[in-house]
Design an enzyme around this catalytic site. Structure first.
Site, PDB file in Angstrom:
ATOM      1  N   GLU A  61       1.390 -21.063  29.217  1.00  0.00           N
ATOM      2  CA  GLU A  61       0.570 -20.790  30.381  1.00  0.00           C
ATOM      3  C   GLU A  61      -0.523 -21.865  30.376  1.00  0.00           C
ATOM      4  O   GLU A  61      -1.204 -22.033  29.364  1.00  0.00           O
ATOM      5  CB  GLU A  61      -0.039 -19.393  30.230  1.00  0.00           C
ATOM      6  CG  GLU A  61      -0.661 -18.906  31.497  1.00  0.00           C
ATOM      7  CD  GLU A  61      -1.263 -17.504  31.361  1.00  0.00           C
ATOM      8  OE1 GLU A  61      -0.989 -16.806  30.369  1.00  0.00           O
ATOM      9  OE2 GLU A  61      -2.009 -17.137  32.278  1.00  0.00           O
ATOM     10  N   ARG A 296       4.840 -14.450  15.144  1.00  0.00           N
ATOM     11  CA  ARG A 296       3.982 -15.580  15.467  1.00  0.00           C
ATOM     12  C   ARG A 296       3.370 -16.175  14.207  1.00  0.00           C
ATOM     13  O   ARG A 296       3.319 -15.528  13.165  1.00  0.00           O
ATOM     14  CB  ARG A 296       2.897 -15.163  16.455  1.00  0.00           C
ATOM     15  CG  ARG A 296       1.943 -14.101  15.947  1.00  0.00           C
ATOM     16  CD  ARG A 296       0.772 -13.871  16.898  1.00  0.00           C
ATOM     17  NE  ARG A 296       1.136 -13.897  18.297  1.00  0.00           N
ATOM     18  CZ  ARG A 296       0.561 -14.684  19.222  1.00  0.00           C
ATOM     19  NH1 ARG A 296      -0.388 -15.502  18.903  1.00  0.00           N
ATOM     20  NH2 ARG A 296       0.925 -14.629  20.459  1.00  0.00           N
ATOM     21  N   LYS A 306      -6.408 -18.435  22.117  1.00  0.00           N
ATOM     22  CA  LYS A 306      -7.095 -19.289  23.086  1.00  0.00           C
ATOM     23  C   LYS A 306      -8.471 -18.733  23.408  1.00  0.00           C
ATOM     24  O   LYS A 306      -9.418 -19.488  23.589  1.00  0.00           O
ATOM     25  CB  LYS A 306      -6.275 -19.350  24.373  1.00  0.00           C
ATOM     26  CG  LYS A 306      -5.178 -20.380  24.329  1.00  0.00           C
ATOM     27  CD  LYS A 306      -4.435 -20.362  25.661  1.00  0.00           C
ATOM     28  CE  LYS A 306      -2.950 -20.518  25.426  1.00  0.00           C
ATOM     29  NZ  LYS A 306      -2.153 -20.070  26.550  1.00  0.00           N
TER      30      LYS A 306
HETATM   31  P1  ATP Z   1      -2.725 -17.160  22.775  1.00  0.00           P
HETATM   32  O1  ATP Z   1      -2.336 -15.830  22.215  1.00  0.00           O
HETATM   33  O2  ATP Z   1      -3.320 -18.086  21.781  1.00  0.00           O
HETATM   34  O3  ATP Z   1      -3.537 -17.076  24.015  1.00  0.00           O
HETATM   35  P2  ATP Z   1      -0.382 -17.353  24.297  1.00  0.00           P
HETATM   36  O4  ATP Z   1       0.742 -16.594  23.717  1.00  0.00           O
HETATM   37  O5  ATP Z   1      -1.102 -16.700  25.404  1.00  0.00           O
HETATM   38  O6  ATP Z   1      -1.353 -17.843  23.159  1.00  0.00           O
HETATM   39  P3  ATP Z   1       1.193 -19.087  25.867  1.00  0.00           P
HETATM   40  O7  ATP Z   1       0.756 -20.311  26.548  1.00  0.00           O
HETATM   41  O8  ATP Z   1       1.519 -17.900  26.685  1.00  0.00           O
HETATM   42  O9  ATP Z   1       0.063 -18.749  24.799  1.00  0.00           O
HETATM   43  O10 ATP Z   1       2.358 -19.368  24.838  1.00  0.00           O
HETATM   44  C1  ATP Z   1       3.393 -20.265  25.019  1.00  0.00           C
HETATM   45  C2  ATP Z   1       4.436 -20.000  23.964  1.00  0.00           C
HETATM   46  O11 ATP Z   1       3.898 -20.213  22.677  1.00  0.00           O
HETATM   47  C3  ATP Z   1       4.914 -18.557  24.032  1.00  0.00           C
HETATM   48  O12 ATP Z   1       6.328 -18.561  23.987  1.00  0.00           O
HETATM   49  C4  ATP Z   1       4.324 -17.933  22.803  1.00  0.00           C
HETATM   50  O13 ATP Z   1       5.172 -16.945  22.295  1.00  0.00           O
HETATM   51  C5  ATP Z   1       4.195 -19.112  21.847  1.00  0.00           C
HETATM   52  N1  ATP Z   1       3.107 -18.895  20.901  1.00  0.00           N
HETATM   53  C6  ATP Z   1       1.816 -18.668  21.190  1.00  0.00           C
HETATM   54  N2  ATP Z   1       1.104 -18.445  20.067  1.00  0.00           N
HETATM   55  C7  ATP Z   1       1.976 -18.533  19.030  1.00  0.00           C
HETATM   56  C8  ATP Z   1       1.864 -18.402  17.609  1.00  0.00           C
HETATM   57  N3  ATP Z   1       0.703 -18.123  17.006  1.00  0.00           N
HETATM   58  N4  ATP Z   1       2.981 -18.567  16.867  1.00  0.00           N
HETATM   59  C9  ATP Z   1       4.146 -18.863  17.452  1.00  0.00           C
HETATM   60  N5  ATP Z   1       4.329 -18.997  18.766  1.00  0.00           N
HETATM   61  C10 ATP Z   1       3.262 -18.833  19.564  1.00  0.00           C
HETATM   62 MG    MG Z   2       0.525 -15.696  26.695  1.00  0.00          MG
END
Ligand code: ATP
Ligand code: MG
Length: 592
Positions: A61, A296, A306
């Site tokens: 995102e 994760r 984030k």
């Molecule tokens: P955050 O929780 O830090 O805001 P997010 O999941 O909202 O991260 P996205 O931009 O939605 O961030 O994530 C893009 C991809 O990265 C998704 O497929 C998510 O599952 C993966 N991802 C995000 N954080 C992790 C993590 N700590 N370990 C592995 N994969 C991750």
């Molecule tokens: Mg997300």
């Protein structure tokens, strides 16, 4: 030499690879067609067979910069596509109009490329924006309404929440659940046309208000938001919910294996329900994508969310998203971490379904390992103290030769000028040596690496008793690389640079951003755990060859660690170096 660690690590198998192997063996995806771009069934079925054996995607995102957790997901998705003759799409999941920005899109593109992956090749360019699918998503919603699988609910948000039930109690049907197809069709059309205020109605899937899985109790799929979207502008005032949009995005893109983190496990039944309904209606091609969850990445000594990272930037605890202490990919790059190091780390930690906390030192070890092979050696004196070679003639100088890489003789040697006045590390001299100290103290001999054996004769002090210079005599016949080099045996081995030739430069000694393994643990504020010494800027004396370093040139400073010329502040002729990582893991000892 192509013995880079990531190339030599055999790819370990894991449960995701097992699923893919089984799918390929069964020919599950063999009959899929691909018209060359994302689209619903009618478009795809008019295309040739999909040349990709599997399709995966990385779907960020664009509401922030990528962090180390994303690197795990990128390495996994792009790595699987590479290994299985597939494709990995970079898809911006930009269905939420309010939080997304172009700045983030550009930074994410740059970081995925930097990690060494590409969404282009074999005549495809698989860079997509989910917002380009809004029209198809709306068609999907209309189909669900027409087939009796969705309805417009006009309850207040509170009433909807109250009637959802709990883990132990079934939900209550909305009084609007039995609206006719005609009424729902009309209301959804008017929602799209902008007739209603935000929140006046939502479109909900009609599944089962008594389902034990709360995610199946008629989840909202479209909401009204009068907001301008960065890509589609004011075209839409209804936006799909993430849980509705994501499966459709996967299906439109022919994704075979949709890999996400564990918190989406409970959403999988809805993912499957939705895609089944849409395939029944002929909107989507079969076989449908399969959602697979993995745990994760959680790392000690950092925060990987984030929301928290934004706070660090906004409160100015760091210089920005690309501060070398930030666990972002732009920060890591400035710090001197390598893409190869991240790929090696991702390979080593593997993937699993159980939550775990990975030691930060594992990431540092991967970086060290890559840098040990790739970084040329240089000499830098970080805490300079003058050494005067009293029997070396004033005004005279000569060359010593230092190998650029001990493991790669083919990289040759560089000259280091030797003269009467040199800089050494302050800690390499002790007037009254402690037990086991082998470096310089009056009467002791040590080697100036790549130069001569010297004998310490004393030191000079200022009025306050502060040592201002160390005095020594050199043994001319002991020059490194000459037959007499081994004629005198010594235990200490010091690095040095010539005072007259040295390049003075700023060096930033970075350390961990947080001083505890679990910042903010036990409901405390994670900002209270910041390490006040995470960056110490010093002025160091560097060997002359380092003066011309270009931004992002990486070196091992002998005895100190790995350093990189800062991307933002370094200029040829006026370098600024960042410490990437020390030679050994010294955190444990220093913080006992
Ligand atoms: P955050 O929780 O830090 O805001 P997010 O999941 O909202 O991260 P996205 O931009 O939605 O961030 O994530 C893009 C991809 O990265 C998704 O497929 C998510 O599952 C993966 N991802 C995000 N954080 C992790 C993590 N700590 N370990 C592995 N994969 C991750
Ligand atoms: Mg997300």
């Amino acid at each position: 030499m192509s013995n880079a660690p990531s190339d030599s690590v055999a790819t370990a198998t894991n449960f995701i690879r097992n699923i893919i192997d089984a799918d390929l063996a069964a020919g599950k995806h063999g009959a899929r067609r691909w018209c060359g771009q994302p689209g619903p069934a009618d478009r795809q079925l008019a295309g040739p067979p999909d040349p990709a054996r599997i399709r995966t995607r990385f779907p960020p995102e664009p509401n922030g910069y990528l962090h180390f957790g994303h690197a795990k997901s990128i390495c996994l998705n792009f790595g699987l596509a590479r290994d299985y003759g597939g494709r990995c799409h970079l898809r911006f999941d930009d269905t939420n109009p309010e939080k997304e920005e172009r700045e983030y899109v550009d930074a994410i593109v740059e970081s995925v490329k930097w990690l060494g992956f590409s969404w282009e090749g074999d005549g495809e360019n698989n860079l997509y924006f989910a917002s380009n699918y809004f029209a198809w998503m709306a068609q999907c919603a209309e189909y669900l309404i027409a087939s009796g699988h969705a309805y417009v609910d006009s309850q207040s948000a509170e009433a909807m929440r109250a009637s959802r039930g709990t883990l132990t109690e079934a939900g209550q049907d909305s009084p609007f659940r039995s609206r006719s197809v005609e009424e729902n069709t009309d209301l959804f059309k008017r929602m799209r046309q902008g007739e209603f205020a935000d929140g006046a109605h939502v479109l909900r899937a009609k599944i089962d208000m008594a389902s034990p899985n709360i995610n199946l109790r008629d989840p909202a799929i479209y909401r009204i938001r009068h907001a301008t979207h960065h890509n589609t502008g004011d075209t839409w005032c209804v936006y799909p919910m993430y849980t509705f949009a994501h499966p459709i995005e996967d299906a439109l893109e022919n994704i075979t294996h949709s890999i996400c983190t564990l918190e989406f496990e409970a959403q999988r039944p809805f993912y499957d329900w939705l895609l089944e309904r849409l395939a029944e209606g002929g909107l989507l091609q079969r076989p449908l994508p399969q959602q697979i969850e993995f745990s994760r990445l959680n790392l000690t000594y950092v925060v990987l969310s984030k929301r928290k990272l934004i706070q660090l930037v906004d409160d100015k605890h760091v210089g920005g998203w690309d501060d070398p202490r930030m666990p972002t990919l732009v920060g890591a790059r400035r710090r001197g971490y390598t893409a190869e190091g991240f790929r090696l780390f991702a390979e080593r930690i593997g993937v699993s379904k159980s939550d775990s906390l990975i030691e930060y030192s594992l990431l540092e070890d991967a970086m060290r390992e890559v840098l040990n092979l790739s970084a040329e050696r240089r000499v830098a004196v970080l805490d300079p103290l003058k050494l005067i070679v009293t029997n070396y003639p004033e005004g005279q100088e000569e060359e010593c030769l230092a190998p650029n890489h001990p493991l790669k003789p083919e990289l040759g040697k560089r000259p280091m000028p030797f003269a009467r006045e040199l800089w050494i590390e302050r800690e390499d001299f002790m007037e009254a040596p402690s037990k086991g100290y082998h470096r310089l103290f009056p009467g002791n001999m040590a080697r100036l690496r790549y130069g001569f054996v010297i004998k310490c004769t004393g030191c000079e002090k200022d009025r306050n008793g502060h040592i201002t210079a160390v005095l020594c005599e050199y043994l001319p016949e002991t020059k490194s690389g000459t037959p007499g080099a081994d004629s005198v045996k010594v235990k200490g081995n010091l690095h040095w640079v010539s005072v007259a030739h040295a390049c003075r430069a700023e060096v930033r000694l970075y350390d961990r951003l947080f001083k505890v393994p679990a910042p903010g643990g036990g409901d405390t504020d994670f900002r209270d755990d910041l390490n006040p010494e995470s960056m110490v800027a010093i002025h160091a004396q560097l060997e002359p060859a380092l003066g011309d370093a270009r931004p992002e040139d990486r070196f091992q400073f002998e005895r100190h660690g790995y350093f990189v010329a800062d991307r933002a502040d370094s200029q040829p002729g006026a370098p600024v170096f960042n410490r990437t990582v020390t030679l050994k893991d010294s955190w444990g000892q220093a913080h006992k």
